[in-house]
Design a protein around this motif. Structure first.
Motif, short mmCIF file in Angstrom:
data_model
loop_
_atom_site.label_atom_id
_atom_site.label_comp_id
_atom_site.label_asym_id
_atom_site.label_seq_id
_atom_site.Cartn_x
_atom_site.Cartn_y
_atom_site.Cartn_z
N THR A 92 0.80 -1.22 0.00
CA THR A 92 0.00 0.00 0.00
C THR A 92 0.83 1.28 0.00
N PHE A 93 2.13 1.18 0.19
CA PHE A 93 3.02 2.35 0.11
C PHE A 93 4.17 2.02 -0.84
N PRO A 94 4.71 3.01 -1.52
CA PRO A 94 5.81 2.72 -2.45
C PRO A 94 7.15 2.78 -1.75
N GLY A 95 7.34 1.98 -0.70
CA GLY A 95 8.58 2.07 0.06
C GLY A 95 9.23 0.73 0.31
N VAL A 96 10.58 0.77 0.47
CA VAL A 96 11.33 -0.40 0.92
C VAL A 96 11.80 -0.08 2.33
N TYR A 97 11.53 -0.98 3.26
CA TYR A 97 11.90 -0.78 4.66
C TYR A 97 12.95 -1.80 5.07
N GLU A 98 13.82 -1.37 6.00
CA GLU A 98 14.76 -2.32 6.60
C GLU A 98 14.41 -2.44 8.08
N ARG A 150 12.67 0.99 9.31
CA ARG A 150 13.23 2.23 8.79
C ARG A 150 13.00 2.27 7.29
N LEU A 151 12.40 3.35 6.79
CA LEU A 151 12.19 3.50 5.34
C LEU A 151 13.54 3.78 4.70
N ILE A 152 14.01 2.90 3.83
CA ILE A 152 15.33 3.14 3.21
C ILE A 152 15.23 3.63 1.78
N HIS A 153 14.10 3.37 1.13
CA HIS A 153 13.92 3.95 -0.21
C HIS A 153 12.45 4.20 -0.47
N ASP A 154 12.18 5.36 -1.05
CA ASP A 154 10.82 5.80 -1.33
C ASP A 154 10.67 5.93 -2.84
N PHE A 155 9.70 5.20 -3.41
CA PHE A 155 9.48 5.26 -4.86
C PHE A 155 8.41 6.29 -5.23
N ASN A 156 8.12 7.23 -4.32
CA ASN A 156 7.01 8.16 -4.54
C ASN A 156 7.06 8.89 -5.88
N ASN A 157 8.26 9.18 -6.36
CA ASN A 157 8.35 9.95 -7.60
C ASN A 157 8.56 9.07 -8.82
C1 NAG Z 1 4.77 8.99 -0.24
O1 NAG Z 1 3.96 10.15 -0.34
C2 NAG Z 1 2.86 10.19 0.55
C3 NAG Z 1 2.03 11.43 0.23
O2 NAG Z 1 2.85 12.55 0.16
C4 NAG Z 1 3.38 10.15 1.98
O3 NAG Z 1 2.29 10.13 2.88
C5 NAG Z 1 4.23 8.89 2.18
O4 NAG Z 1 4.77 8.87 3.46
C6 NAG Z 1 5.35 8.84 1.14
N1 NAG Z 1 6.19 7.67 1.29
C7 NAG Z 1 5.77 6.41 1.21
C8 NAG Z 1 6.80 5.35 1.35
O5 NAG Z 1 4.62 6.14 1.04
#
Ligand code: NAG
Ligand code: NAG
Ligand code: NAG
Ligand code: NAG
Ligand code: NAG
Length: 342
Positions: free
Chosen positions: A52-58, A68-75
Motif C-alpha cells: 500500500t506504500f511505495p517504500g522499501v523498509y529495513e 526504517r524507510l530506506i527507499h521511497d518510490f514516490n516519484n
Molecule cells: C509517499 O507520499 C505520501 C504522500 O505525500 C506520503 O504520505 C508517504 O509517506 C510517502 N512515502 C511512502 C513510502 O509512502
C-alpha cells in the motif's frame, strides 16, 4: 471421508509442533501498511516491501525493532505500492523490487503501472535504485523468486494466472509456465488472486493459489527452455488453505503457509503441512495465530530467519487485512518472529 482421514493423520504432529511456538513482533509499520514481502540481507536484517506504500523498509527481525524507510518510490511512474522483492541470484546484497499500483478499494491492478528495479547499496550503505524494465505484459505481479546461479527471476502473475521469467541482465521477459492450477477462478467476490507465492526447493517449483485454496508443486529448475509449460502435470499437495505466500523446509519438505482468509473465513495464522503428508485431501493445521487470535493479524509471507531453517519463521503481516479493506485498521503491519521450538 478421505478428507477426514487426511486431517486425522495430521493431528499427532499438529499437537507436538504447536506446544512451544512463541511469537514476537517488530514495532508496527505505519498505519495502513500492508507489509507484503520480505527478504534477508547477508547481515541478517530484513528488507520488506509494502503493497500500500511505495517504500522499501529495513528492520532487524527482533522484538520491538523499528522499521526504517530506506527507499521511497514516490516519484516513480506508477509506483503507489511495492508488491515484491527478491535477492539477486548472482550478487550478494543486491535485490530486485517490483513497484506498481493495485487499488485496494476495488481490488484491481492498474494496467501498465508495474516495473522492476534493481536495488544495491553503496559503500556508505545508501541504497542505489535503478529501473530495469516496465512489466506491462504482467497483469498483476505478486510473488517473485530468484533462480539460483542464473540471471533469472520468476514472477507470479496472480490475475493473469501465469509465471513469467525475467532475465535481470538482458531485461528480457518471457512466459515461463501456464497451467490451470495458476488461474484465479471467479468466486463471485470480484477479487481475483490465482498463483500467489512461489518457491524453488528440493528440485520442485512450489506454488500457492489463493482463490483455488490449494498448493501444488512440479519438478523444475527454473532453467527450462523455452518454458516449463507442458512438461508434466503439477501435483496438488494441500487444499482448503487460505494461502498467501509460504516457505518450504529444504531438508524435509515441511510447508509453512501464511494464511490470511477473508471475512468469515479469516484464519490469521501460519498453516503447517508436514513434508510426508502432502496430498490432494490434506489440509494445513494452524500452528501459530488462528481465527480467534490477534497474534498474527493478516499474515502475507513467510521466510526462515538467518541461520534458523526449520527453527524460526519471519512472518510479514498487514496489521489486519479485513480491517484494512473496511477502513477499520487495527494497526500497522509487522514482521513477526515465530519460534517453532521455543
Ligand atoms: C509517499 O507520499 C505520501 C504522500 O505525500 C506520503 O504520505 C508517504 O509517506 C510517502 N512515502 C511512502 C513510502 O509512502
Ligand atoms: C480506486 O478505486 C476506487 C473504487 O473504484 C475509486 O473510487 C478510486 O478512484 C480508485 N483510486 C485510484 C487512485 O484510481
Ligand atoms: C459469512 O457469514 C454470514 C452469516 O453467517 C453468511 O451469510 C455468509 O455466507 C458468510 N460468508 C462467507 C464468505 O462464508
Ligand atoms: C472462535 O471463537 C468462536 C466464538 O467463541 C468459536 O465459536 C469458534 O469455535 C472459535 N474458533 C476457533 C478456531 O477456536
Ligand atoms: C468500523 O468500526 C466501527 C466501530 O466498531 C463500526 O461502527 C463501523 O461500522 C466500522 N466500519 C466499517 C466500514 O466496517
Amino acid at each position: 471421508m478421505l478428507k477426514n482421514l487426511g486431517l486425522l493423520s495430521l493431528l499427532p504432529l499438529f499437537t507436538a509442533s504447536t506446544q512451544g511456538v512463541s511469537i514476537a513482533a517488530t514495532r508496527d509499520f505505519p498505519l495502513g501498511s500492508e507489509v507484503e514481502n520480505i527478504v534477508l540481507r547477508p547481515c541478517g536484517s530484513a528488507l520488506t516491501v509494502v503493497g500500500t506504500f511505495p517504500g522499501v523498509y529495513e528492520v532487524e527481525p527482533k522484538a520491538n525493532a523499528t522499521p526504517r524507510l530506506i527507499h521511497d518510490f514516490n516519484n516513480t511512474q506508477g509506483a503507489h505500492g511495492t508488491p515484491s522483492i527478491t535477492a539477486s541470484p548472482l550478487y550478494p546484497d543486491v535485490f530486485f523490487v517490483i513497484t506498481g499500483f493495485f487499488n485496494f478499494s476495488d481490488f484491481t491492478p492498474e494496467a501498465n503501472s508495474y516495473a522492476i528495479h534493481r536495488l544495491s547499496f553503496d559503500e556508505h550503505g545508501q541504497p542505489i535504485v535503478k529501473e530495469l524494465a516496465r512489466l506491462d505484459a504482467i497483469r498483476q505481479p505478486n510473488g517473485m523468486i530468484a533462480v539460483p546461479d542464473s540471471p533469472f527471476v520468476l514472477i507470479a502473475d496472480t490475475l493473469g494466472g501465469f509465471i513469467y521469467r525475467f532475465n535481470t541482465e538482458t531485461n528480457e521477459l518471457s512466459q515461463y509456465f501456464d497451467d490451470a492450477l495458476l488461474k484465479a477462478p471467479d468466486l463471485g467476490t470480484h477479487v481475483f488472486f490465482g498463483i500467489n507465492g512461489l518457491k524453488l526447493s528440493r528440485g520442485y517449483l512450489y506454488f500457492s493459489n489463493t482463490n483455488q485454496q490449494l498448493m501444488a508443486r512440479i519438478p523444475a529448475s527454473g532453467l527450462e527452455m523455452p518454458s516449463l509449460t507442458g512438461t508434466q502435470a503439477p501435483e496438488v499437495i494441500t487444499r482448503k488453505t487460505a494461502c498467501d505466500d509460504f516457505i518450504v523446509n529444504p531438508s524435509n519438505g515441511d510447508l509453512y503457509i501464511a494464511e490470511q482468509g477473508f471475512g468469515n473465513a479469516t484464519v490469521n495464522g501460519v498453516g503447517f503441512v508436514p513434508g510426508d503428508k502432502y496430498g490432494n485431501s490434506t489440509a494445513p493445521v494452524t500452528i501459530a495465530g488462528g481465527p480467534n487470535s490477534t497474534a498474527l493479524l493478516g499474515p502475507t509471507a513467510v521466510i526462515w530467519a538467518e541461520g534458523k531453517v526449520g527453527k524460526t519463521l519471519l512472518v510479514t503481516t498487514t496489521g489486519g487485512f479485513t480491517q484494512f479493506v473496511t477502513g477499520n485498521y487495527t494497526g500497522g503491519g509487522t514482521v513477526s518472529i515465530v519460534d517453532l521450538d521455543h
